[in-house]
Design a protein around this motif. Structure first.
Motif, mmCIF file in Angstrom:
data_model
loop_
_atom_site.group_PDB
_atom_site.id
_atom_site.type_symbol
_atom_site.label_atom_id
_atom_site.label_comp_id
_atom_site.label_asym_id
_atom_site.label_seq_id
_atom_site.Cartn_x
_atom_site.Cartn_y
_atom_site.Cartn_z
ATOM 1 N N VAL A 252 67.834 33.534 -9.784
ATOM 2 C CA VAL A 252 67.453 33.855 -7.962
ATOM 3 C C VAL A 252 66.516 34.858 -7.522
ATOM 4 O O VAL A 252 65.494 34.223 -7.261
ATOM 5 N N LEU A 253 66.372 35.615 -8.548
ATOM 6 C CA LEU A 253 65.581 36.642 -8.109
ATOM 7 C C LEU A 253 64.452 36.057 -9.134
ATOM 8 O O LEU A 253 63.459 36.926 -7.818
ATOM 9 N N VAL A 254 64.351 36.034 -9.974
ATOM 10 C CA VAL A 254 62.420 35.675 -10.826
ATOM 11 C C VAL A 254 61.517 34.206 -9.345
ATOM 12 O O VAL A 254 60.845 34.249 -9.431
ATOM 13 N N ILE A 255 62.983 33.595 -8.943
ATOM 14 C CA ILE A 255 61.968 31.608 -8.645
ATOM 15 C C ILE A 255 61.836 32.668 -7.480
ATOM 16 O O ILE A 255 60.778 32.386 -6.881
ATOM 17 N N ASP A 256 62.515 33.496 -7.073
ATOM 18 C CA ASP A 256 62.622 34.282 -4.600
ATOM 19 C C ASP A 256 61.465 35.000 -5.101
ATOM 20 O O ASP A 256 60.023 34.328 -4.236
ATOM 21 N N LEU A 257 60.960 35.784 -5.797
ATOM 22 C CA LEU A 257 60.011 36.924 -6.357
ATOM 23 C C LEU A 257 58.665 36.351 -6.165
ATOM 24 O O LEU A 257 57.518 36.001 -5.619
ATOM 25 N N LEU A 258 58.975 35.572 -7.244
ATOM 26 C CA LEU A 258 57.251 34.586 -8.010
ATOM 27 C C LEU A 258 56.955 33.400 -6.744
ATOM 28 O O LEU A 258 55.898 32.824 -6.749
ATOM 29 N N SER A 259 58.088 33.020 -5.891
ATOM 30 C CA SER A 259 57.738 31.472 -5.287
ATOM 31 C C SER A 259 56.984 32.401 -4.260
ATOM 32 O O SER A 259 56.258 32.249 -3.649
#
Length: 767
Positions: free
Chosen positions: A582-589
């Motif tokens: 979730v951290l990676v998804i939110d960050l790159l989004s």
């Protein structure tokens, strides 16, 4: 200089008894036996024919003017019959008169024994009246007049009584033949009887006489005390430095929960309530009744014979040792007007009780002792209850309400904001000011202990307060709360929606720095929460305001878990940030919209720290979710993540997949004790499928634990026959079966990652 609570109590000490200048009421009436000399028995309700007979034997009533007795129908037009010519009795009449006398003496504030002496019977026919006048003392000790209107049909004839600046108008008529109405008033009160417009009014007049010697009672007059209390309360209301936010004044009498009410107060309690009610109104203060409860517990000592003691029996065998815990709180609130109060359970703060030592004199209602057990010594708990008058300046209502704590104030603030918005969004509204004041008090006592992700269940206090402040548009209070969050060291991912919306309310140029402070405070313990906030802001903020997020995004990338976190400070009691898909998804989004170059730097860090961002745990699931978003999929940073996941999956799929050729299994174990050594040799033996370990329970449990922790391909069962029992270990193909499951998942992921079309189904993930 005496304290507010001391001076308050000194003034009220002069208020000794209740009472008013008049009293009135109604009583059920079994018709008495009424006889008038010259007429005989009188039927009740009074019949018109008998009314004429009574008037025929009566005489015109005079009135007194100084030493003179004057007969003037322009001043008094009524008929009178002396007490010596009237006989009233019957089985129930003495009891009826006694109940009337008890009621009027209580309401007049008279505590001494009083007698009611029949003076006259008055008949007011149509057109009769009596202008304003005062009664003269008819006998020694007379202090008041009692009027009992017997059942009779008439209209008009109201009794008007005046005392100083007050006036009451009493209608003593009734259409009900089984009841009588009555009124009493002090003899120095000016009163009059208005004209009877129809029918005939029949009234018994009694002199109320104080028994014994001494001065007769006077109308209770606490004007001086009321003025002094009013002056004190006004000073308190105008200067916060003078005293506490509220005053608690315990009452003399005990009242049950059902009895607590301004209308049921007794004796001096009623008098004090009357004085305070008038003074508080003029001074801009609120007055309530409440039930005070005190709860204590601590350790006790046993003083009886240990051979005779029984659990929970005979409190005389114990004595209080020391109080460990004590709580004082107010509940069961009552308003003078009878309306419901918004207040709930409120604590009694230090310095609020008047006089200060009152609670030390209370006797406990209940005390319970508990005998010593194997782990604890003897203990006790006890409770106290008392009714109190509670006051506070109207301007401090929010400060008083804030004493209840966030579980009460958070929903109350939300309700204020909702009602204010529904009423038209006018910041000059009292509702907005109340909400602003309450929020200030709440923030003044906001928790200041270090925050960490596990300390609150959603929704957090932050997530509950921010929407109310956002609805109010209160940028000042929002800034204060953001400062509190930063000082505590973080916020939760569930707080992100409320935070993003609140930050958007700040003026241009202030939202960005506030955002940066939140990232700096939180990144060390929850980069996932920071990324969630950044993604939420990018999604909901207007495009023109996203430039304020650039610096915060850079700070977040620098604080990503891994090597970079070594330089990020963590408050005592907090845990460092953990990675998650979730951290990676939110960050790159967020970053592919804000700054594609910075998104590439973030991917550099993610791919360079495989121990933190694992391919199976974070990178592959995040890549699957990101390529499902058409607007994000084409970004170079997302493509790099996808290709890294593809390379990893293809390499693992290329590895041969076959079941074990014999019974040899992985035998490197974390423990080298003799028992685990036997287990290791069993695992390495290509011919051995099972092994029995006969040992005590502790040793069997240790071996089972090693098998579980090392994920050995072994199934265990315990045979509970003989001594000691046996642990039967049987080899399995669990590792091979896991490889099959992994291969199926890898193929499914590979197909989706190789697809050129956008995915529509996201994998289920959690942080």
């Amino acid at each position: 200089m005496p304290s507010l609570t001391t001076e308050f109590a000194v003034i009220l000490a002069g208020v000794k008894r209740p009472g008013d200048f008049f009293a009135c009421g109604v009583v059920d009436l079994l018709p008495p036996q009424l006889e008038i000399e010259g007429v005989g028995p009188i039927a009740l309700p009074l019949l018109p024919v008998q009314a004429q007979q009574v008037i025929a034997v009566a005489e015109a009533a005079p009135y007194g003017r100084g030493p003179q007795t004057i007969l003037d129908p322009a001043v008094r037009r009524t008929w009178q019959i002396g007490a010596e010519r009237v006989r009233i009795g019957g089985k129930r009449w003495p009891r009826t008169l006694e109940s009337i006398l008890a009621k009027v003496t209580e309401d007049l504030g008279v505590t001494d024994p009083v007698s009611a002496d029949l003076y006259k019977l008055l008949v007011y026919d149509q057109g009769s009246f009596f202008l304003r006048h005062r009664d003269t003392e008819k006998s020694a000790g007379m202090f008041a007049t009692l009027v009992i209107v017997l059942p009779s049909l008439y209209s008009g004839g109201e009794l008007v009584v005046r005392h100083k600046e007050r006036e009451v108008r009493l209608d003593l008529g009734s259409d009900e033949p089984a009841e009588a109405r009555f009124a009493a008033f002090y003899a120095d009160c000016v009163h009059e009887v208005l004209p009877v417009t129809e029918g005939c009014r029949l009234a018994l007049i009694y002199n109320l006489v104080r028994k014994g010697c001494g001065q007769p009672p006077q109308v209770p007059d606490y004007d001086a005390e009321q003025v002094r209390i009013g002056t004190l309360l006004r000073s308190w209301a105008q200067d916060r430095a003078i005293g506490p936010d509220k005053l608690v004044y315990p009452l003399e009498h005990a009242y049950t929960q059902a009895e607590v009410g301004f209308g049921t107060l007794k004796g001096a309690d009623a008098a004090v309530a009357g004085v305070l009610g008038a003074a508080a109104q003029d001074a801009g203060c609120e007055l309530h009744l409440a039930l005070l409860s005190i709860e204590e517990d601590g350790w006790a000592e046993h003083t009886g014979d240990y051979r005779r003691r029984r659990y929970g029996d005979d409190n005389d065998e114990f004595e209080i040792g020391e109080v460990s815990n004590r709580s004082e709180f107010l509940s069961e609130w009552r308003r003078p007007d009878g309306l419901s109060s918004p207040l709930v359970k409120l604590p009694v703060a230090e310095g609020e009780v008047s006089p200060p030592d009152t609670l030390d004199k209370l006797e406990p209602d209940e005390t319970h002792f508990r005998e010593a057990t194997g782990n604890e010594g003897a203990s006790f708990d006890r409770t106290y209850h008392a009714s109190c008058l509670v006051l506070w300046p109207r301007a401090r209502l929010m400060a008083v309400l804030n004493q209840a704590g966030l579980p009460i104030t958070l929903p109350y603030l939300a309700d204020l904001a909702e009602r204010w918005q529904a009423g038209g969004d006018d910041r000059r509204s009292p509702l907005w000011q109340q909400a602003h004041d309450l929020a200030g008090h709440m923030l003044g006592g906001w928790p200041d202990w270090p925050w960490y992700a596990e300390c609150e269940d959603p929704p957090s206090e932050t997530a509950r307060m921010l929407p109310a402040l956002t609805r109010l548009g209160d940028a000042g209070r929002i800034t204060e709360l953001l400062g509190k969050i930063g000082a505590r060291g973080g916020f939760a991912a569930d707080d992100a929606p409320a935070l993003a919306e609140a930050l958007a309310m700040l003026p241009p140029g202030e939202a960005g720095p506030a955002f940066e402070r939140l990232i700096t405070a939180t990144a060390a313990v929850s980069c996932a929460a920071c990324a969630s906030l950044l993604a939420r802001a990018v999604t909901t903020w207007p495009a023109w305001s996203r430039t304020e997020l650039s610096t915060a995004a850079i700070l977040l990338v620098r604080a990503l878990p891994g090597v970079a976190t070594a330089s990020v400070p963590v408050l005592a009691g907090q845990r460092r940030s953990m990675s998650s898909p979730v951290l990676v998804i939110d960050l790159l989004s967020a970053l592919v919209v804000l700054d594609p170059v910075l998104a590439g730097r973030a991917v550099d860090h993610i791919l360079a720290t495989p121990r933190t961002f694992t391919l199976d745990g974070e990178i592959a699931p995040a890549a699957l979710a990101l390529i499902a978003e058409p607007d994000i999929r084409p970004a170079p940073a997302v493509e790099r993540l996808r290709l890294a996941a593809l390379d990893h999956l293809r390499a693992r799929i290329a590895q041969p997949l076959a079941p074990p050729a014999d019974w040899t299994r992985a035998h490197a174990l974390p423990c080298s004790c003799p028992y685990c050594g036997e287990l290791s040799r069993f695992l390495a033996n290509p011919q051995a499928k099972s092994w029995e370990f006969k040992a005590a329970q502790a040793r069997r449990s240790h071996v089972e634990s090693t098998i579980l922790n090392a994920k050995c391909d072994v199934a265990t069962t315990t045979v509970r026959q003989g001594t000691p029992h046996r642990l039967v270990c049987t080899k399995t193909q669990a590792s091979f079966e896991r490889q099959i499951t992994q291969r199926r998942q890898d193929l499914a992921y590979l197909e989706r990652l190789e697809s050129t079309s956008s995915c529509t189904v996201k994998p289920k993930m959690s942080d």
